[in-house]
Scaffold this active site. Structure first.
Site, PDB file in Angstrom:
ATOM      1  N   GLU A 286       0.826  -1.205   0.000  1.00 56.26           N
ATOM      2  CA  GLU A 286       0.000   0.000   0.000  1.00 56.26           C
ATOM      3  C   GLU A 286       0.867   1.265   0.000  1.00 56.26           C
ATOM      4  OE1 GLU A 286      -2.902   0.019   3.201  1.00 56.26           O
ATOM      5  OE2 GLU A 286      -4.513   0.447   1.812  1.00 56.26           O
ATOM      6  N   HIS A 307       6.966 -27.050  -0.989  1.00 57.99           N
ATOM      7  CA  HIS A 307       6.288 -28.138  -1.691  1.00 57.99           C
ATOM      8  C   HIS A 307       5.168 -27.611  -2.575  1.00 57.99           C
ATOM      9  CE1 HIS A 307       8.436 -31.254   0.635  1.00 57.99           C
ATOM     10  NE2 HIS A 307       8.573 -30.227   1.467  1.00 57.99           N
ATOM     11  N   LYS A 421     -14.067   0.732  -4.088  1.00 58.84           N
ATOM     12  CA  LYS A 421     -15.143   1.211  -3.212  1.00 58.84           C
ATOM     13  C   LYS A 421     -16.199   1.927  -4.047  1.00 58.84           C
ATOM     14  CE  LYS A 421     -12.214   2.011   0.800  1.00 58.84           C
ATOM     15  NZ  LYS A 421     -11.601   3.036   1.629  1.00 58.84           N
TER      16      LYS A 421
END
Ligand code: PA5
Length: 435
Positions: A286, A307, A421
């Protein structure tokens, strides 16, 4: 805490790192003077040393009054209002704390960090038969995810205990004066803590946002702060570049970035550190990912992910490097015993501790990955404790501020998170929003 960047020199010589010395130094000085891009959000820089005795005592007092009454504390928040406390609590907790009946402290659970209806339903079902309290955290006070969760959990807690008692079981952490949560907290008369104006969410772990849930979980917030204070000193702009871990890490990752290594993978060999990486990803992602720039922060838990992701790291696109958090001392000793039949062929390990096997997996992986073209930075902590985690958190914060400045972005804003948003609000029919 030790930082070792030697294992990047095969790919990026020290001179390339040193090129950033002046910018790193200048950026660190600017942070200390609260100058430069985003300077209204630099309150975190001296937060550890600025925390007062009365602030810590207040948090401890709140915990000592409420904790004996509750089995669960639900912390409601998202992003910077969630990941710091989750990371520290997980790092310091027994791996199976949730299942241990002899727990001395309340279990800290989280809500409002997603919009999963299943998660919310299952949490509400669980809380029906438990004694609990709520901490609701939002700096802006208007974030949809925590607000939505709080609407449900506030109703539940009021129905269970009655409005008066519920009030004493709800603590709000938000802005001093702005936002819907502040208005609600004032109206309802909740105990509140303030998130300082000049501390952004992802830098707020050493404010009540992180400290209160961590204290509820039973951990020593004074030691956490003491570790951070020590790192504040060790990474001060007065410490010369060669000895300054934050400046050196910031310079190294910019040198790697500009040499084409644009993905940094934070590696741990201890599952307790999984959420430290989640916190770190938010901090760096961010802060740096903007203006079409920035290292992409990723993470793996080894040896589990050897793995799964191990194949890609060894042989995939060579645009990545690893930063390993290595823990020197593990407290719980498990010695491998000799077996009479040795059907599993493990007798060659008899007498060794499990941690020795883990350490050799770490060394073997480092050698293999460097051989495969993956530079390696090592951050070594002596053990996992409040003090060392406090050091680690502040180290990453300081280095992030410097690294973002070297990259020439404002590390303290996040304009990009508004796009989803806007669309979500438009799709949900909120007034004033359109796609
Ligand atoms: O770092 C940030 O600023 C964000 O991640 C915020 O912490 C997150 O969006 C939550 O915001 P708020 O605390 O305002 O609800």
């Amino acid at each position: 805490m030790k930082l070792n960047i030697e294992k990047i020199f095969k790919f990026v010589p020290y001179e390339e790192v040193e090129k950033y010395k002046n910018t790193a130094k200048k950026s660190n000085l600017a942070l200390s003077k609260k100058e430069g891009k985003g300077n209204d959000y630099m309150g975190w820089v001296n937060l550890p040393s600025a925390i007062t005795e009365s602030e810590l005592t207040d948090i401890e007092l709140t915990v000592s009054k409420l904790a004996p009454k509750v089995e669960i504390v639900v912390t409601i928040g998202i992003g910077g209002s969630y990941l710091g406390s989750k990371a520290v609590i997980d790092a310091l907790s027994d791996n199976f704390a949730q299942l241990k009946a002899d727990r001395k402290n309340p279990l800290v659970l989280f809500a409002g960090q997603n919009i999963s209806e299943d998660y919310l339903f299952e949490l509400r079902q669980l809380l029906k038969n438990k004694e609990y309290a709520l901490i609701v955290i939002s700096k802006s006070g208007t974030t949809t995810e925590p607000a939505l969760a709080f609407r449900f959990l506030k109703k539940d807690i009021e129905e269970k205990y009655g409005k008066e008692e519920a009030k004493s079981r709800i603590i709000a952490i938000t802005d001093a004066s702005k936002g819907a949560l502040r208005t609600l907290a004032t109206q309802e008369g909740y105990k509140t803590y303030v998130i300082p104006d000049d501390v952004g969410g992802r830098f707020s772990v050493l404010t009540p946002v992180g400290l209160l849930p961590i204290a509820f979980a039973g951990f020593n917030i004074r030691q956490l702060v003491a570790g951070a204070v020590n790192m504040e000193k060790e990474t001060s702009h007065e410490v010369k570049f060669e000895n300054n871990k934050a400046e050196m890490y910031a310079a190294a990752r910019n040198a790697l970035y500009n040499s084409g290594k644009q993905i940094e993978i934070l590696v741990n060999y201890n599952p307790k550190l999984h959420f430290i990486a989640e916190w770190w990803k938010q901090l760096y992602g961010e802060s740096e990912g903007k203006e079409n720039k920035g290292t992409f922060p990723a993470s793996v838990d080894f040896s589990s992910d050897l793995h799964s992701m191990g194949q890609y790291i060894q042989e995939g696109i060579r645009n990545l490097y690893e930063t390993v958090i290595s823990v020197e001392k593990v407290n719980n000793k498990q010695v491998i015993e000799k077996d009479a039949d040795d059907l599993d062929g493990l007798n060659y390990l008899a007498g060794k501790r499990v941690d020795e096997v883990n350490k050799m997996a770490e060394l073997g992986t480092q050698l293999a990955h460097i051989e495969g073209g993956v530079p390696n930075i090592k951050i070594e902590i002596s053990e996992i404790s409040e003090y060392t985690i406090g050091e680690l958190l502040y180290f990453f914060e300081k280095a992030c501020g410097i690294s973002g400045a070297i990259l020439d972005v404002n590390p303290f804003d996040q304009p990009g998170v508004e796009a989803y948003k806007n669309n979500m609000f438009a799709l949900l029919g909120k007034k004033g929003y359109s796609i």
